[in-house]
Design an enzyme around this catalytic site. Structure first.
Site, PDB file in Angstrom:
ATOM      1  CG  ASN A 122      17.291  16.414 -17.618  1.00  0.00           C
ATOM      2  OD1 ASN A 122      18.014  17.128 -16.944  1.00  0.00           O
ATOM      3  ND2 ASN A 122      16.101  16.789 -18.017  1.00  0.00           N
ATOM      4  CB  ILE A 123      21.940  14.750 -21.843  1.00  0.00           C
ATOM      5  CG1 ILE A 123      22.894  14.860 -20.647  1.00  0.00           C
ATOM      6  CG2 ILE A 123      22.562  15.338 -23.113  1.00  0.00           C
ATOM      7  CD1 ILE A 123      24.176  14.028 -20.802  1.00  0.00           C
ATOM      8  CD  GLU A 124      15.062  17.777 -22.433  1.00  0.00           C
ATOM      9  OE1 GLU A 124      14.914  18.794 -23.143  1.00  0.00           O
ATOM     10  OE2 GLU A 124      14.318  17.478 -21.484  1.00  0.00           O
ATOM     11  CD  GLU A 173      16.107   9.495 -12.515  1.00  0.00           C
ATOM     12  OE1 GLU A 173      16.450   9.922 -13.651  1.00  0.00           O
ATOM     13  OE2 GLU A 173      14.999   9.718 -12.020  1.00  0.00           O
ATOM     14  CB  CYS A 230      10.583   7.606 -15.905  1.00  0.00           C
ATOM     15  SG  CYS A 230      11.994   6.910 -16.782  1.00  0.00           S
ATOM     16  CB  CYS A 238      15.010   5.862 -14.382  1.00  0.00           C
ATOM     17  SG  CYS A 238      15.659   7.066 -15.562  1.00  0.00           S
TER      18      CYS A 238
HETATM   19  N1  THU Z   1      13.637  12.853 -16.734  1.00  0.00           N
HETATM   20  C1  THU Z   1      14.715  12.326 -16.069  1.00  0.00           C
HETATM   21  O1  THU Z   1      15.848  12.819 -16.218  1.00  0.00           O
HETATM   22  N2  THU Z   1      14.518  11.246 -15.274  1.00  0.00           N
HETATM   23  C2  THU Z   1      13.301  10.624 -15.150  1.00  0.00           C
HETATM   24  O2  THU Z   1      13.249   9.458 -14.810  1.00  0.00           O
HETATM   25  C3  THU Z   1      12.099  11.406 -15.468  1.00  0.00           C
HETATM   26  C4  THU Z   1      12.285  12.315 -16.630  1.00  0.00           C
HETATM   27  C5  THU Z   1      13.862  13.949 -17.680  1.00  0.00           C
HETATM   28  C6  THU Z   1      13.718  13.533 -19.115  1.00  0.00           C
HETATM   29  C7  THU Z   1      13.404  14.841 -19.785  1.00  0.00           C
HETATM   30  O3  THU Z   1      14.635  15.473 -20.142  1.00  0.00           O
HETATM   31  C8  THU Z   1      12.705  15.671 -18.708  1.00  0.00           C
HETATM   32  O4  THU Z   1      12.928  14.990 -17.470  1.00  0.00           O
HETATM   33  C9  THU Z   1      11.214  15.813 -18.914  1.00  0.00           C
HETATM   34  O5  THU Z   1      10.612  14.577 -19.061  1.00  0.00           O
HETATM   35 ZN    ZN Z   2      13.873   8.054 -16.393  1.00  0.00          ZN
END
Ligand code: THU
Ligand code: ZN
Length: 163
Positions: free
Chosen positions: A72-74, A85, A116, A119
């Site tokens: 994940n990259i925020e 994913e 989620c 994804c």
């Molecule tokens: N996150 C994912 O990388 N994949 C998912 O499908 C669920 C959520 C990340 C997004 C965010 O950076 C962190 O988890 C908290 O929601």
């Molecule tokens: Zn997701």
């Protein structure tokens, strides 16, 4: 009759899918699935998640056996976060897998958290019911299931005219 329109997966469907998952996991092999799990777990360390402090790693096994990772990259605006994913799939696309394997190149995907809904939809775009593997907090395989279990009655390219 409205009653005839009611749908849930049948016991037979669920049993057949469980058997298919077990067969597919066996064909891929425990060793490869563990390599995939390790790749997803290691990808977590490359996270940029200063807002949620929730690192996520993911790894795709493509139909030729190559593994592609993502994390994940925020973004400070929060809603622009890229999910692990999603990144694993997009990284795979960037290496040219569509040209060599076609659209449905995802054979299995492992992640350190449950994917989620968004994804799940992205996985559906690039697969034909792949294995979905969820890891525990130590990186061990906790759950092996499949996309159809996660996303039944999915909307997919087949629902669009001409696809
Ligand atoms: N996150 C994912 O990388 N994949 C998912 O499908 C669920 C959520 C990340 C997004 C965010 O950076 C962190 O988890 C908290 O929601
Ligand atoms: Zn997701």
């Amino acid at each position: 009759m409205i009653q005839d329109a009611i749908w849930t997966p049948s016991d037979n469907d669920l049993h057949a899918e469980k058997t298919r998952i077990a067969t597919e996991a066996g064909v891929i092999g425990q060793e490869k699935l563990e390599v995939l799990a390790r790749a997803a777990f290691a990808a977590k360390d490359r996270t940029y998640s200063p807002y949620s402090h929730f690192p996520v790693g993911a790894a795709v096994l493509d139909t030729k056996g190559t593994i592609h990772t993502g994390q994940n990259i925020e973004v400070a605006t929060y809603s622009e976060a890229a999910h692990a994913e999603e990144q694993a799939i997009k990284n795979a696309v960037s290496t040219g897998v569509i040209a060599s394997q076609g659209r449905m190149f995802v054979r299995a995907i492992a992640a350190t958290a449950a994917p989620c809904g968004r994804c799940r939809q992205i996985i559906a775009e690039f697969s034909d019911n792949p294995l979905v593997i969820i890891l525990d907090t130590n990186g061990n395989i906790q759950t092996i299931t499949s996309l159809v279990i996660f996303l039944p009655l999915a909307f997919s390219p087949k629902d669009l005219p001409g696809q």
